[in-house]
Design an enzyme around this catalytic site. Structure first.
Site, PDB file in Angstrom:
ATOM      1  N   ASN A 221       0.804  -1.235   0.000  1.00  0.00           N
ATOM      2  CA  ASN A 221       0.000   0.000   0.000  1.00  0.00           C
ATOM      3  C   ASN A 221       0.835   1.283   0.000  1.00  0.00           C
ATOM      4  O   ASN A 221       0.405   2.293  -0.549  1.00  0.00           O
ATOM      5  CB  ASN A 221      -0.986  -0.011   1.170  1.00  0.00           C
ATOM      6  CG  ASN A 221      -0.312  -0.160   2.501  1.00  0.00           C
ATOM      7  OD1 ASN A 221       0.845  -0.562   2.587  1.00  0.00           O
ATOM      8  ND2 ASN A 221      -1.019   0.185   3.557  1.00  0.00           N
TER       9      ASN A 221
ATOM     10  N   GLU B  96       5.015  -4.676  11.809  1.00  0.00           N
ATOM     11  CA  GLU B  96       3.992  -3.625  11.664  1.00  0.00           C
ATOM     12  C   GLU B  96       2.819  -4.274  10.953  1.00  0.00           C
ATOM     13  O   GLU B  96       2.871  -4.510   9.744  1.00  0.00           O
ATOM     14  CB  GLU B  96       4.535  -2.462  10.822  1.00  0.00           C
ATOM     15  CG  GLU B  96       5.647  -1.677  11.476  1.00  0.00           C
ATOM     16  CD  GLU B  96       5.201  -0.893  12.687  1.00  0.00           C
ATOM     17  OE1 GLU B  96       3.987  -0.795  12.938  1.00  0.00           O
ATOM     18  OE2 GLU B  96       6.069  -0.397  13.409  1.00  0.00           O
TER      19      GLU B  96
ATOM     20  N   CYS C  10      -3.232   0.496   7.049  1.00  0.00           N
ATOM     21  CA  CYS C  10      -3.270  -0.398   8.209  1.00  0.00           C
ATOM     22  C   CYS C  10      -3.904   0.243   9.444  1.00  0.00           C
ATOM     23  O   CYS C  10      -4.587  -0.404  10.214  1.00  0.00           O
ATOM     24  CB  CYS C  10      -1.854  -0.831   8.547  1.00  0.00           C
ATOM     25  SG  CYS C  10      -0.751   0.574   8.704  1.00  0.00           S
TER      26      CYS C  10
ATOM     27  N   GLU D 122       8.425   1.730  14.620  1.00  0.00           N
ATOM     28  CA  GLU D 122       9.169   2.395  13.555  1.00  0.00           C
ATOM     29  C   GLU D 122       9.121   3.899  13.818  1.00  0.00           C
ATOM     30  O   GLU D 122       8.315   4.382  14.609  1.00  0.00           O
ATOM     31  CB  GLU D 122       8.549   2.075  12.188  1.00  0.00           C
ATOM     32  CG  GLU D 122       8.769   0.618  11.822  1.00  0.00           C
ATOM     33  CD  GLU D 122       8.527   0.273  10.367  1.00  0.00           C
ATOM     34  OE1 GLU D 122       7.549   0.776   9.787  1.00  0.00           O
ATOM     35  OE2 GLU D 122       9.326  -0.510   9.814  1.00  0.00           O
TER      36      GLU D 122
HETATM   37  P1  NDP Z   1       0.931  -9.708   3.462  1.00  0.00           P
HETATM   38  O1  NDP Z   1       1.079 -10.105   4.876  1.00  0.00           O
HETATM   39  O2  NDP Z   1       0.177 -10.590   2.555  1.00  0.00           O
HETATM   40  O3  NDP Z   1       2.379  -9.516   2.796  1.00  0.00           O
HETATM   41  C1  NDP Z   1       3.358  -8.661   3.367  1.00  0.00           C
HETATM   42  C2  NDP Z   1       4.716  -9.062   2.817  1.00  0.00           C
HETATM   43  O4  NDP Z   1       5.097 -10.335   3.363  1.00  0.00           O
HETATM   44  C3  NDP Z   1       4.736  -9.234   1.303  1.00  0.00           C
HETATM   45  O5  NDP Z   1       5.967  -8.772   0.792  1.00  0.00           O
HETATM   46  C4  NDP Z   1       4.590 -10.730   1.160  1.00  0.00           C
HETATM   47  O6  NDP Z   1       5.038 -11.235  -0.077  1.00  0.00           O
HETATM   48  C5  NDP Z   1       5.440 -11.212   2.309  1.00  0.00           C
HETATM   49  N1  NDP Z   1       5.164 -12.582   2.741  1.00  0.00           N
HETATM   50  C6  NDP Z   1       4.029 -13.306   2.575  1.00  0.00           C
HETATM   51  N2  NDP Z   1       4.162 -14.530   3.149  1.00  0.00           N
HETATM   52  C7  NDP Z   1       5.410 -14.568   3.688  1.00  0.00           C
HETATM   53  C8  NDP Z   1       6.138 -15.550   4.433  1.00  0.00           C
HETATM   54  N3  NDP Z   1       5.607 -16.722   4.733  1.00  0.00           N
HETATM   55  N4  NDP Z   1       7.388 -15.254   4.835  1.00  0.00           N
HETATM   56  C9  NDP Z   1       7.941 -14.046   4.562  1.00  0.00           C
HETATM   57  N5  NDP Z   1       7.303 -13.074   3.857  1.00  0.00           N
HETATM   58  C10 NDP Z   1       6.053 -13.336   3.435  1.00  0.00           C
HETATM   59  O7  NDP Z   1       0.326  -8.251   3.487  1.00  0.00           O
HETATM   60  P2  NDP Z   1      -0.137  -7.353   2.259  1.00  0.00           P
HETATM   61  O8  NDP Z   1       1.026  -7.106   1.343  1.00  0.00           O
HETATM   62  O9  NDP Z   1      -1.367  -7.938   1.681  1.00  0.00           O
HETATM   63  O10 NDP Z   1      -0.459  -5.970   2.978  1.00  0.00           O
HETATM   64  C11 NDP Z   1      -1.645  -5.743   3.653  1.00  0.00           C
HETATM   65  C12 NDP Z   1      -1.472  -5.957   5.137  1.00  0.00           C
HETATM   66  O11 NDP Z   1      -0.388  -5.184   5.607  1.00  0.00           O
HETATM   67  C13 NDP Z   1      -2.670  -5.504   5.917  1.00  0.00           C
HETATM   68  O12 NDP Z   1      -2.992  -6.444   6.913  1.00  0.00           O
HETATM   69  C14 NDP Z   1      -2.226  -4.221   6.557  1.00  0.00           C
HETATM   70  O13 NDP Z   1      -2.893  -3.908   7.727  1.00  0.00           O
HETATM   71  C15 NDP Z   1      -0.768  -4.468   6.772  1.00  0.00           C
HETATM   72  N6  NDP Z   1      -0.040  -3.208   6.858  1.00  0.00           N
HETATM   73  C16 NDP Z   1       0.475  -2.817   8.061  1.00  0.00           C
HETATM   74  C17 NDP Z   1       1.094  -1.583   8.201  1.00  0.00           C
HETATM   75  C18 NDP Z   1       1.688  -1.151   9.498  1.00  0.00           C
HETATM   76  O14 NDP Z   1       2.581  -0.319   9.481  1.00  0.00           O
HETATM   77  N7  NDP Z   1       1.237  -1.631  10.642  1.00  0.00           N
HETATM   78  C19 NDP Z   1       1.194  -0.661   7.068  1.00  0.00           C
HETATM   79  C20 NDP Z   1       0.685  -1.206   5.839  1.00  0.00           C
HETATM   80  C21 NDP Z   1       0.070  -2.431   5.757  1.00  0.00           C
HETATM   81  P3  NDP Z   1       4.040 -11.199  -1.353  1.00  0.00           P
HETATM   82  O15 NDP Z   1       2.834 -10.455  -1.006  1.00  0.00           O
HETATM   83  O16 NDP Z   1       4.837 -10.546  -2.382  1.00  0.00           O
HETATM   84  O17 NDP Z   1       3.719 -12.621  -1.636  1.00  0.00           O
END
Ligand code: NDP
Length: 487
Positions: free
Chosen positions: A148, A245, A279, A461
C-alpha cells in the site's frame, strides 16, 4: 520492460527464469515483467550486504548521515517521476503520491540522516571503575514490505537501519516491485557502498528465504497479522530480532461535544485515503447517539462527493484497489455486512464511469461504502477489510465505548474527537492501541513512534524509538583500581 533485483549496486535479472507480470490496477493492463529471486540470488544479496556492512559500520555517524540526507535530496528532486511510478503501480491518486508517499520516504531519510551522528551510549560512574554502553549495529537486516505504501515502507525501514550502521536487503510486495529500486538507485548515487541496500523481488517464498537465512540478523515486516505470525515463528528458530507492523481494526470515537465537520473529515481520512488500504484506519467509527444522525447525514453527503477515478489525474481523490482479487475480497465483506443486517448507506458498487465520465470499468474501482445499523459482532466490524468500507456504530457512555473499542485482538491505532481536553486524554489513556490521535486521524510524523499493541505488532518504527530496534547494546566495564579477589 523486465524489472529486476538490485544487488551489489546494480540492476540484475538474477539467475532465475521464473517471472511474473505486474499490473496497473487502474486498467488491469501489464506494466512490466518481474524476475522472481531464487536461492542463488539471495546468496548473492547476502554476500554483497555482508561486504557493505563491513565498510559501512566502520564509517562515522556523520558520514552515514550525509549519505542518507543526500539520498533524501535525490528522492525529492525526482518527486514527480517516482510519484507517477507509485501511482501506476499501486493505483492511488497522484495527488497522494506527490503529497505523501515520496515526501514521507524522504522525511525518514532526512530524520535518521540527521540523528546518525548522535547515536551514542551512556557513561556510568562506578567509583573506582566506570562503565559505558555502545549501541552496535545488528548486521544484515531484512525488510519485507506490503503493497500500500511501497517506497514509504522501504524508506521507513532502511533509514533507521542504515543510520545505525546496518545493511539491508529489502523485498517489496510482489504486487508493487517498482519504487524500492528507485530508493536503491538513490542510495548508490548518494555514495552508499554497493550492497548496502539490496532489493530482491518475489512472493512470500523469497520473504521466507530471508527469514530463514542464518546470516540475516533481523527481520522487519510490514504486512498482515497472519504473515506476521509466520515470520515471528520462523525467526524464533534462530532467535532473530523482529519488528512487525501489522494490521488492525481501529476505533475512532466521536463524542457529542466534538466539532462535527472536523470529525467527519477525520472519519473520511481514516477510511477512504488510499482507497481505504491503510493499516491504521479507523474502520469502527463510534459516534455518540446525541449527534449520530447529523454526523451520518454529513458523512454520507461528503462521501458521495469523493472524486473517484483515473489515478493519474491530479483532480482525483480516490483511485483503484490493488488487484481484482483484493476487490473481490472487499466485495465479499460488503455482502457479508448486508446479509448480517447492516444497512449499506452508500457506495460498495463498481462504477463504470469516473467523476469526469471516463470509462473505468476495466479497473479495480469501488465506490466508498458506509454501513450503518451495525453491531460489534458483525464480521465487517471485527475483521480488517483493508478497503473503503466504514462502519458507523452508536454509543451512549464513555465507559461503554472504551470497553467496546478495546474488544478486539488488534491494537494498532485509535482516535478520539472531543472538545473536552480532560476527556480526550482520559479516554486515549485507556485505549489499547500503540498509535493514537486526539482530534485528528492517520497523521504519522516521522518524529513520533509508530506501531501496535496486541496482535498489531512488535516494536516501533520512526522517531528515536526505532534506534533500539536496529542496534544491540554492549556494556563495557573499565576497572580503575585493583582486582578484588578472594583467591
Ligand atoms: P501480506 O502479509 O500478505 O504480505 C506482506 C509481505 O510479506 C509481502 O511482501 C509478502 O510477499 C510477504 N510474505 C508473505 N508470506 C510470507 C512468508 N511466509 N514469509 C515471509 N514473507 C512473506 O500483506 P499485504 O502485502 O497484503 O499488505 C496488507 C497488510 O499489511 C494488511 O494487513 C495491513 O494492515 C498491513 N499493513 C500494516 C502496516 C503497518 O505499518 N502496521 C502498514 C501497511 C500495511 P508477497 O505479497 O509478495 O507474496
Amino acid at each position: 520492460m523486465v524489472y529486476t533485483q538490485f544487488i551489489d549496486g546494480a540492476l540484475t535479472t538474477g539467475s532465475n527464469r521464473e517471472t511474473w507480470i505486474n499490473y496497473n490496477p487502474a486498467y488491469n493492463t501489464p506494466l512490466e515483467e518481474v524476475c522472481q529471486a531464487n536461492e542463488e540470488d539471495i546468496e548473492a544479496a547476502v554476500h554483497s550486504s555482508a561486504k557493505a556492512f563491513r565498510i559501512w559500520r566502520a564509517k562515522t555517524g556523520a558520514e552515514r548521515g550525509r549519505v542518507l540526507t543526500k539520498a533524501a535530496h535525490i528522492l525529492r528532486s525526482r518527486l514527480e517521476k517516482i510519484a507517477l511510478l507509485e501511482t501506476q503501480d499501486v493505483g492511488k491518486p497522484i495527488s497522494e503520491s506527490l503529497a505523501v508517499d515520496v515526501s514521507s520516504a524522504a522525511d525518514a531519510l532526512e530524520y535518521f540522516g540527521g540523528i546518525a551522528a548522535s547515536i551514542h551510549g551512556e557513561y556510568v560512574d562506578l567509583k573506582n571503575a566506570f562503565g559505558y554502553t555502545r549501541p552496535e549495529p545488528l548486521g544484515i537486516c531484512a525488510g519485507i514490505g506490503a503493497w500500500n505504501y511501497p517506497i514509504q515502507i522501504a524508506a521507513w525501514k532502511a533509514a533507521p537501519a542504515l543510520a545505525c550502521g546496518n545493511s539491508m536487503i529489502f523485498k517489496p510486495s510482489e504486487l508493487t516491485p517498482v519504487t524500492a529500486l528507485e530508493l536503491a538507485k538513490a542510495f548508490m548515487e548518494a555514495g552508499a557502498p554497493p550492497g548496502l541496500f539490496n532489493v530482491v523481488q518475489g512472493d512470500g517464498r523469497v520473504g521466507a528465504m530471508l527469514v530463514n537465512h542464518p546470516s540475516i540478523a533481523k527481520i522487519s515486516l510490514t504486512g498482515s497479522v497472519s504473515t506476521g505470525k509466520k515470520i515471528f515463528a520462523g525467526a524464533a528458530s534462530q532467535l532473530k530480532k523482529v519488528t512487525l507492523e501489522l494490521g488492525g481494526k481501529s476505533p475512532l470515537i466521536i463524542f457529542e461535544d466534538a466539532d462535527i465537520h472536523n470529525a467527519v473529515s477525520a472519519a473520511m481520512l481514516a477510511n477512504f485515503y488510499t482507497q481505504g488500504e491503510v493499516c491504521s484506519n479507523g474502520t469502527r467509527v463510534f459516534v455518540h447517539r446525541q449527534i449520530f444522525n447529523s454526523f451520518l447525514t454529513q458523512l454520507k453527503e461528503r462521501t458521495e462527493k469523493i472524486r473517484l477515478g483515473e489515478p493519474a489525474d491530479p483532480d482525483t481523490q480516490m483511485g483503484a484497489l490493488i488487484s481484482k482479487a483484493h476487490m473481490e475480497k472487499i466485495t465479499r465483506f460488503i455482502n457479508s455486512g448486508k446479509s448480517s443486517g447492516a444497512t449499506l448507506l452508500t457506495g460498495g458498487f463498481q462504477p463504470e464511469k469516473d467523476f469526469k465520465g471516463r470509462d473505468i470499468s476495466s479497473g479495480n474501482f469501488l465506490a466508498p461504502a458506509i454501513f450503518t445499523d451495525c453491531d460489534d459482532s458483525m464480521e465487517i466490524c471485527k475483521e480488517e477489510i483493508f478497503g473503503p468500507v466504514l462502519s458507523v456504530l452508536s454509543f451512549d457512555s464513555e465507559e461503554e465505548v472504551i470497553e467496546r473499542a478495546n474488544n478486539t485482538p488488534y491494537g494498532l491505532s485509535a482516535g478520539v474527537f472531543t472538545n473536552d481536553i480532560k476527556r480526550g486524554h482520559r479516554v486515549i489513556h485507556q485505549l489499547q492501541a500503540g498509535t493514537c490521535w486526539i482530534n485528528n486521524y492517520n497523521i504519522t510524523p516521522i518524529e513520533l513512534p509508530f506501531g501496535g499493541f496486541k496482535q498489531s505488532g512488535q516494536g516501533r518504527e520512526n522517531s528515536l524509538a526505532a534506534i533500539q530496534y536496529y542496534t544491540q547494546l554492549k556494556s563495557v566495564y573499565v576497572e580503575l583500581g585493583n582486582v578484588e579477589s578472594p583467591y
